[in-house]
Design a protein around this motif. Structure first.
Motif, mmCIF file in Angstrom:
data_model
loop_
_atom_site.group_PDB
_atom_site.id
_atom_site.type_symbol
_atom_site.label_atom_id
_atom_site.label_comp_id
_atom_site.label_asym_id
_atom_site.label_seq_id
_atom_site.Cartn_x
_atom_site.Cartn_y
_atom_site.Cartn_z
ATOM 1 N N SER A 145 38.902 -1.282 27.192
ATOM 2 C CA SER A 145 37.952 -1.435 28.361
ATOM 3 C C SER A 145 37.919 -2.699 28.644
ATOM 4 N N GLN A 146 37.865 -3.828 27.070
ATOM 5 C CA GLN A 146 37.510 -4.774 27.284
ATOM 6 C C GLN A 146 38.185 -5.776 28.059
ATOM 7 N N SER A 147 39.553 -4.892 28.248
ATOM 8 C CA SER A 147 40.876 -5.884 28.244
ATOM 9 C C SER A 147 41.024 -5.576 30.021
ATOM 10 N N LEU A 148 40.444 -4.550 30.376
ATOM 11 C CA LEU A 148 40.687 -3.861 31.835
ATOM 12 C C LEU A 148 40.273 -3.587 32.616
ATOM 13 N N LEU A 149 38.222 -3.798 32.232
ATOM 14 C CA LEU A 149 37.755 -3.139 33.264
ATOM 15 C C LEU A 149 36.590 -3.941 33.027
ATOM 16 N N GLN A 150 36.034 -4.221 34.758
ATOM 17 C CA GLN A 150 34.920 -4.782 34.815
ATOM 18 C C GLN A 150 33.963 -4.283 34.109
ATOM 19 N N ARG A 151 33.094 -5.000 32.959
ATOM 20 C CA ARG A 151 31.402 -4.951 33.053
ATOM 21 C C ARG A 151 31.135 -4.114 33.969
ATOM 22 N N ASP A 152 30.164 -2.954 33.976
ATOM 23 C CA ASP A 152 29.722 -2.602 35.234
ATOM 24 C C ASP A 152 28.069 -1.922 34.061
ATOM 25 N N GLU A 153 27.134 -3.048 34.324
ATOM 26 C CA GLU A 153 25.474 -2.507 34.347
ATOM 27 C C GLU A 153 25.533 -0.919 34.274
ATOM 28 N N ARG A 154 25.215 -1.143 36.504
ATOM 29 C CA ARG A 154 25.317 0.294 36.340
ATOM 30 C C ARG A 154 25.388 1.456 35.201
ATOM 31 N N LEU A 155 26.592 1.675 34.899
ATOM 32 C CA LEU A 155 28.212 2.634 34.998
ATOM 33 C C LEU A 155 27.340 3.026 33.565
ATOM 34 N N ASP A 156 27.238 1.764 32.921
ATOM 35 C CA ASP A 156 27.008 1.769 31.151
ATOM 36 C C ASP A 156 25.558 2.207 31.225
ATOM 37 N N ALA A 157 24.352 2.484 32.039
ATOM 38 C CA ALA A 157 23.003 2.794 32.226
ATOM 39 C C ALA A 157 22.666 4.154 32.699
ATOM 40 N N VAL A 158 24.189 4.853 33.029
ATOM 41 C CA VAL A 158 24.070 6.116 33.582
ATOM 42 C C VAL A 158 24.936 6.553 32.380
ATOM 43 N N LEU A 159 25.964 6.067 31.650
ATOM 44 C CA LEU A 159 26.090 7.087 30.301
ATOM 45 C C LEU A 159 25.470 7.038 28.823
ATOM 46 N N GLU A 160 24.299 5.941 29.486
ATOM 47 C CA GLU A 160 23.274 5.762 28.219
ATOM 48 C C GLU A 160 22.020 6.905 28.867
ATOM 49 N N ALA A 161 21.876 7.521 29.938
ATOM 50 C CA ALA A 161 20.830 8.200 30.322
ATOM 51 C C ALA A 161 20.890 9.346 29.754
ATOM 52 N N ASN A 162 22.804 9.662 30.238
ATOM 53 C CA ASN A 162 22.987 11.330 29.560
ATOM 54 C C ASN A 162 23.224 11.563 28.512
ATOM 55 N N ALA A 163 23.546 10.553 26.881
ATOM 56 C CA ALA A 163 23.621 10.257 26.387
ATOM 57 C C ALA A 163 21.599 10.966 25.644
ATOM 58 N N SER A 164 20.780 10.212 26.579
ATOM 59 C CA SER A 164 19.453 10.003 25.766
ATOM 60 C C SER A 164 18.729 11.140 26.473
ATOM 61 N N ALA A 165 19.529 11.808 27.824
ATOM 62 C CA ALA A 165 18.693 13.525 27.858
ATOM 63 C C ALA A 165 19.485 14.483 26.983
ATOM 64 N N ASP A 166 20.643 13.890 25.812
ATOM 65 C CA ASP A 166 21.459 15.043 24.852
ATOM 66 C C ASP A 166 22.039 15.507 26.127
ATOM 67 N N LEU A 167 22.840 14.905 26.403
ATOM 68 C CA LEU A 167 23.161 16.052 27.403
ATOM 69 C C LEU A 167 25.011 16.319 26.542
ATOM 70 N N PRO A 168 25.654 16.920 26.879
ATOM 71 C CA PRO A 168 26.970 16.394 25.727
ATOM 72 C C PRO A 168 27.478 16.208 26.150
ATOM 73 N N ALA A 169 28.363 15.020 25.281
ATOM 74 C CA ALA A 169 28.819 13.812 25.464
ATOM 75 C C ALA A 169 30.038 14.317 25.769
ATOM 76 N N HIS A 170 29.994 14.859 27.581
ATOM 77 C CA HIS A 170 31.465 15.132 27.869
ATOM 78 C C HIS A 170 31.722 14.107 28.897
ATOM 79 N N ASP A 171 31.073 13.326 29.379
ATOM 80 C CA ASP A 171 31.266 12.611 30.286
ATOM 81 C C ASP A 171 32.638 12.032 30.040
#
Ligand code: DHB
Ligand code: MG
Length: 229
Positions: free
Chosen positions: A15-41
């Protein structure tokens, strides 16, 4: 599983080598985790795989069965160009609300059509609308309904449509013909349907990574009635 740490570490490295950092996508994962969605992203690397697949086949129309928090939806939505659209289906209204917020957060809300309720009903309704065929169908909802979703995927396809079925490994239980787990039974039945379907040429890829041990089926609808070689 003993190897999970190394799978995670290698995923982090890729991920660190190949993907651009993307704060919006990170924020989506954080929102899903803090809403207690199953970690199925999907993982970020898998999201990039979906994006690259869209680019490789020139996909404009995506059907996703199983939205959850919309993380994979966003990867698709960003990869289908300004004329593209994605129809995504979510059973649970609370999850659909989380997904909608994420679509706004990721600036893709305009090209996402989210249908809330049992996918069987949303799929029947969609069929009544007689939509143009989809370029990619991503089946990622309740696994026991995989056979039904696979039939619908074919219904909404044309020659060349790519059908993906997520999470087919079931911890290895997919190879257990005596399993009574509905997710395993549904997945095995879907795989039998695919194997016996003349219109589909398919493979299955096992994966390891930050999401543990899993895998997906990829099938492409053929233009004639033979699998060819
Ligand atoms: C499961 C479902 C998913 O969509 C996923 O990505 C991982 C696991 C599950 O039902 O176990
Ligand atoms: Mg999944």
């Amino acid at each position: 599983m003993p190897n999970e740490k190394i799978w995670r570490d290698v995923d982090t490295y890729f991920s660190q080598s190949l993907l651009q950092r993307d704060e919006r996508l990170d924020a989506v994962l954080e929102a899903n985790a803090s809403a207690d969605l199953p970690a199925h992203d999907v993982s970020p690397l898998q999201g990039q795989f979906l994006a690259l697949l869209c680019q490789a086949v020139g996909a404009r129309r995506i059907l996703e069965i199983g939205t959850l928090g919309g993380y994979s939806t966003i990867w698709f939505a960003r990869s289908i160009g300004p004329e593209g659209c994605i129809v995504t289906m979510e059973l649970d209204p609370a999850r659909a609300d989380i997904a909608r917020k994420n679509f706004v957060r990721a600036a893709v809300a305009e090209c996402v059509d989210i249908r809330v309720g049992p996918a069987s009903e949303s799929l029947s309704q969609l069929s009544l609308e007689n939509p143009a065929p989809f370029d990619i169908v991503f089946i990622d909802a309740d696994k026991q309904s995989n056979p039904q979703y696979l039939r619908w995927a074919l219904h909404f396809s044309r020659a060349g449509t790519v059908i993906l079925v997520d999470n087919v490994v079931r911890g290895g239980a997919v190879a257990d013909r005596s399993s009574t787990d509905p997710s395993v039974v549904g997945t095995r039945f879907a795989i039998e349907l695919i194997g016996g379907e003349k219109r589909l040429k398919a493979t299955a890829i096992q994966t390891v990574g930050s999401k543990g041990y899993d895998g997906f089926v990829m099938a492409v609808v053929q233009k004639d009635n033979s699998k060819g070689q």
